[in-house]
Design a protein around this motif. Structure first.
Motif, PDB file in Angstrom:
ATOM      1  N   LEU A 170       0.426  12.084  -1.955  1.00 51.15           N
ATOM      2  CA  LEU A 170       0.506  10.905  -2.818  1.00 51.15           C
ATOM      3  C   LEU A 170      -0.429  11.074  -4.010  1.00 51.15           C
ATOM      4  O   LEU A 170      -1.415  10.368  -4.165  1.00 51.15           O
ATOM      5  N   GLU A 171      -0.131  12.028  -4.880  1.00 43.79           N
ATOM      6  CA  GLU A 171      -0.987  12.304  -6.021  1.00 43.79           C
ATOM      7  C   GLU A 171      -0.458  11.578  -7.258  1.00 43.79           C
ATOM      8  O   GLU A 171       0.722  11.673  -7.592  1.00 43.79           O
ATOM      9  N   VAL A 172      -1.352  10.837  -7.908  1.00 41.89           N
ATOM     10  CA  VAL A 172      -0.997  10.087  -9.106  1.00 41.89           C
ATOM     11  C   VAL A 172      -2.080  10.324 -10.152  1.00 41.89           C
ATOM     12  O   VAL A 172      -3.080  10.992  -9.896  1.00 41.89           O
ATOM     13  N   LEU A 193       0.825  -1.201   0.000  1.00 43.12           N
ATOM     14  CA  LEU A 193       0.000   0.000   0.000  1.00 43.12           C
ATOM     15  C   LEU A 193       0.858   1.248   0.000  1.00 43.12           C
ATOM     16  O   LEU A 193       1.892   1.305   0.648  1.00 43.12           O
ATOM     17  N   LYS A 194       0.408   2.272  -0.707  1.00 43.65           N
ATOM     18  CA  LYS A 194       1.158   3.532  -0.763  1.00 43.65           C
ATOM     19  C   LYS A 194       0.582   4.504   0.265  1.00 43.65           C
ATOM     20  O   LYS A 194       0.002   5.516  -0.081  1.00 43.65           O
ATOM     21  N   TYR A 195       0.757   4.171   1.530  1.00 41.85           N
ATOM     22  CA  TYR A 195       0.093   4.956   2.564  1.00 41.85           C
ATOM     23  C   TYR A 195       1.051   5.844   3.353  1.00 41.85           C
ATOM     24  O   TYR A 195       0.675   6.448   4.312  1.00 41.85           O
ATOM     25  N   GLY A 196       2.308   5.887   2.990  1.00 47.47           N
ATOM     26  CA  GLY A 196       3.222   6.769   3.711  1.00 47.47           C
ATOM     27  C   GLY A 196       3.535   6.267   5.104  1.00 47.47           C
ATOM     28  O   GLY A 196       3.371   5.104   5.431  1.00 47.47           O
ATOM     29  N   SER A 197       3.976   7.165   5.968  1.00 49.38           N
ATOM     30  CA  SER A 197       4.474   6.781   7.293  1.00 49.38           C
ATOM     31  C   SER A 197       3.370   6.537   8.303  1.00 49.38           C
ATOM     32  O   SER A 197       3.625   6.035   9.391  1.00 49.38           O
ATOM     33  N   ASP A 198       2.120   6.868   7.976  1.00 47.45           N
ATOM     34  CA  ASP A 198       1.031   6.734   8.938  1.00 47.45           C
ATOM     35  C   ASP A 198       0.594   5.291   9.168  1.00 47.45           C
ATOM     36  O   ASP A 198      -0.313   5.038   9.941  1.00 47.45           O
ATOM     37  N   SER A 222      -6.765  13.252 -11.877  1.00 48.76           N
ATOM     38  CA  SER A 222      -5.767  13.425 -10.830  1.00 48.76           C
ATOM     39  C   SER A 222      -6.256  12.676  -9.601  1.00 48.76           C
ATOM     40  O   SER A 222      -7.314  12.986  -9.061  1.00 48.76           O
ATOM     41  N   ALA A 223      -5.511  11.679  -9.151  1.00 47.78           N
ATOM     42  CA  ALA A 223      -5.961  10.804  -8.070  1.00 47.78           C
ATOM     43  C   ALA A 223      -5.030  10.885  -6.872  1.00 47.78           C
ATOM     44  O   ALA A 223      -3.830  11.119  -7.014  1.00 47.78           O
ATOM     45  N   ILE A 224      -5.607  10.709  -5.698  1.00 46.94           N
ATOM     46  CA  ILE A 224      -4.829  10.632  -4.462  1.00 46.94           C
ATOM     47  C   ILE A 224      -4.527   9.157  -4.227  1.00 46.94           C
ATOM     48  O   ILE A 224      -5.428   8.339  -4.079  1.00 46.94           O
ATOM     49  N   GLY A 225      -3.250   8.814  -4.203  1.00 48.42           N
ATOM     50  CA  GLY A 225      -2.856   7.419  -4.218  1.00 48.42           C
ATOM     51  C   GLY A 225      -2.835   6.716  -2.888  1.00 48.42           C
ATOM     52  O   GLY A 225      -2.399   5.568  -2.806  1.00 48.42           O
ATOM     53  N   GLY A 226      -3.278   7.344  -1.832  1.00 50.49           N
ATOM     54  CA  GLY A 226      -3.263   6.667  -0.541  1.00 50.49           C
ATOM     55  C   GLY A 226      -3.945   7.488   0.532  1.00 50.49           C
ATOM     56  O   GLY A 226      -4.272   8.660   0.351  1.00 50.49           O
ATOM     57  N   GLY A 227      -4.149   6.859   1.671  1.00 56.92           N
ATOM     58  CA  GLY A 227      -4.791   7.510   2.808  1.00 56.92           C
ATOM     59  C   GLY A 227      -4.809   6.553   3.979  1.00 56.92           C
ATOM     60  O   GLY A 227      -4.331   5.424   3.877  1.00 56.92           O
ATOM     61  N   VAL A 228      -5.357   6.992   5.079  1.00 56.59           N
ATOM     62  CA  VAL A 228      -5.355   6.191   6.303  1.00 56.59           C
ATOM     63  C   VAL A 228      -6.723   6.299   6.977  1.00 56.59           C
ATOM     64  O   VAL A 228      -7.322   7.373   7.010  1.00 56.59           O
ATOM     65  N   TRP A 229      -7.211   5.174   7.511  1.00 60.57           N
ATOM     66  CA  TRP A 229      -8.449   5.158   8.287  1.00 60.57           C
ATOM     67  C   TRP A 229      -8.146   5.469   9.751  1.00 60.57           C
ATOM     68  O   TRP A 229      -7.236   4.893  10.334  1.00 60.57           O
ATOM     69  N   TYR A 230      -8.919   6.367  10.326  1.00 61.23           N
ATOM     70  CA  TYR A 230      -8.791   6.721  11.739  1.00 61.23           C
ATOM     71  C   TYR A 230     -10.172   6.631  12.407  1.00 61.23           C
ATOM     72  O   TYR A 230     -11.197   6.664  11.739  1.00 61.23           O
TER      73      TYR A 230
END
Length: 285
Positions: free
Chosen positions: A174-176, A142-147, A184-192
């Motif tokens: 994370l724009e792809v 997953l391309k979710y970064g450090s979170d 233009s898409a956001i390539g990742g995110g995190v559930w909180y």
């Protein structure tokens, strides 16, 4: 006459069958699942042409026309100062057990509710978002970064196995470009966990605030240290004795420091206790 009676009986029978079918459908709909509630943060640049966002998802019965179902402005539950908005959406899910069986809608994406073919400049979206929780083996891809330290959640090892009542926070860095729509898409995110009023975190409930150090009550004196020099010594005993004999006036803080037995007055009992402390006969007041 007989034909009329038979026709009437047939009509009544058809009405009864229709009523039973309707009741059965209603009961089945209630019994087979429920609406899950999700929250999502939409970026500020999604609102250049309208105040809505789009929700595109896949279910067995239908495939929504792009850009999907409109999530109207009244579903906006919070707006940040920088223009981002939190929208509340509800998606029907037939199975609440997300570990053993798939949800009715396992994947969703959100967009600016603009057809990118007609308006490519304002066509924005997220990549596909998993609504079921991830297997441990999926996290690395997953391309979710450090979170990802805490989220997204694994399917196993946690009490909560789905994202119901949680908030999806896209990682705007994370724009792809989406390979299918060209948007233009956001390539990742995190559930909180969503706490309400624009706040969210990695715990189910919002932790109690930590008091600011400037608000903490700090006593400006230590018991026994009547002189306030940072130590308890015979000079403090002398000051106490002189105060008892009305030969010295103690400040308010000095009086509190001298009242080691906490009876709200300075007496020879306090003097004796301080002397015992100095002589190491007691270790605290």
């Amino acid at each position: 006459m007989i034909k009329k009676i038979l026709s009437l009986m047939l009509a009544i029978s058809m009405l009864a069958s229709l009523a039973m079918a309707t009741a059965s459908a209603e009961v089945g709909n209630d019994a087979d699942g429920e609406y899950y509630t999700y929250y999502v943060i939409a970026p500020e640049n999604w609102f250049s042409t309208n105040d809505s966002i789009g929700m595109y998802y896949w279910v067995p019965e239908k495939n929504a026309e792009w850009p999907g179902e409109e999530v109207k402005p009244e579903n906006c539950v919070y707006e940040f100062e920088d223009g981002r908005k939190i929208f509340k959406v509800q998606i029907w899910q037939e199975d609440a057990d997300t570990q053993d069986e798939c949800l009715t809608t396992p994947i969703v994406l959100f967009n600016s509710y603009v057809d990118v073919a007609l308006d490519p400049e304002n066509g924005h979206q997220t990549d596909n978002i998993n609504l079921e929780g991830y297997e441990a083996s999926e996290i690395a891809t997953l391309k979710y970064g450090s979170d990802t330290t805490e989220f997204p959640r694994y399917k196993e090892g946690f009490e909560t196995l789905n994202f119901n009542n949680m908030i999806y926070v896209p990682n705007l860095e994370l724009e792809v470009e989406n390979e299918f729509s060209g948007a233009s898409a956001i390539g990742g995110g995190v559930w909180y966990y969503y706490w309400g009023d624009g706040e969210y975190g990695t715990t189910k409930t919002k932790p109690a605030p930590t008091p600011d150090s400037s608000q903490l009550k700090v006593d400006p004196y230590d018991l026994g240290d009547v002189s306030g020099d940072g130590s308890i010594a015979m000079t403090d005993v002398v000051d106490m004795q002189r105060a008892i004999a009305n030969l010295k006036t103690l400040s308010d803080d000095a009086k509190k420091a001298a009242d080691v037995n906490a009876d709200e007055k300075v007496t020879m009992e306090d003097v004796v206790l301080v002397q015992k402390y100095i002589a190491l006969l007691i270790s605290k007041f």
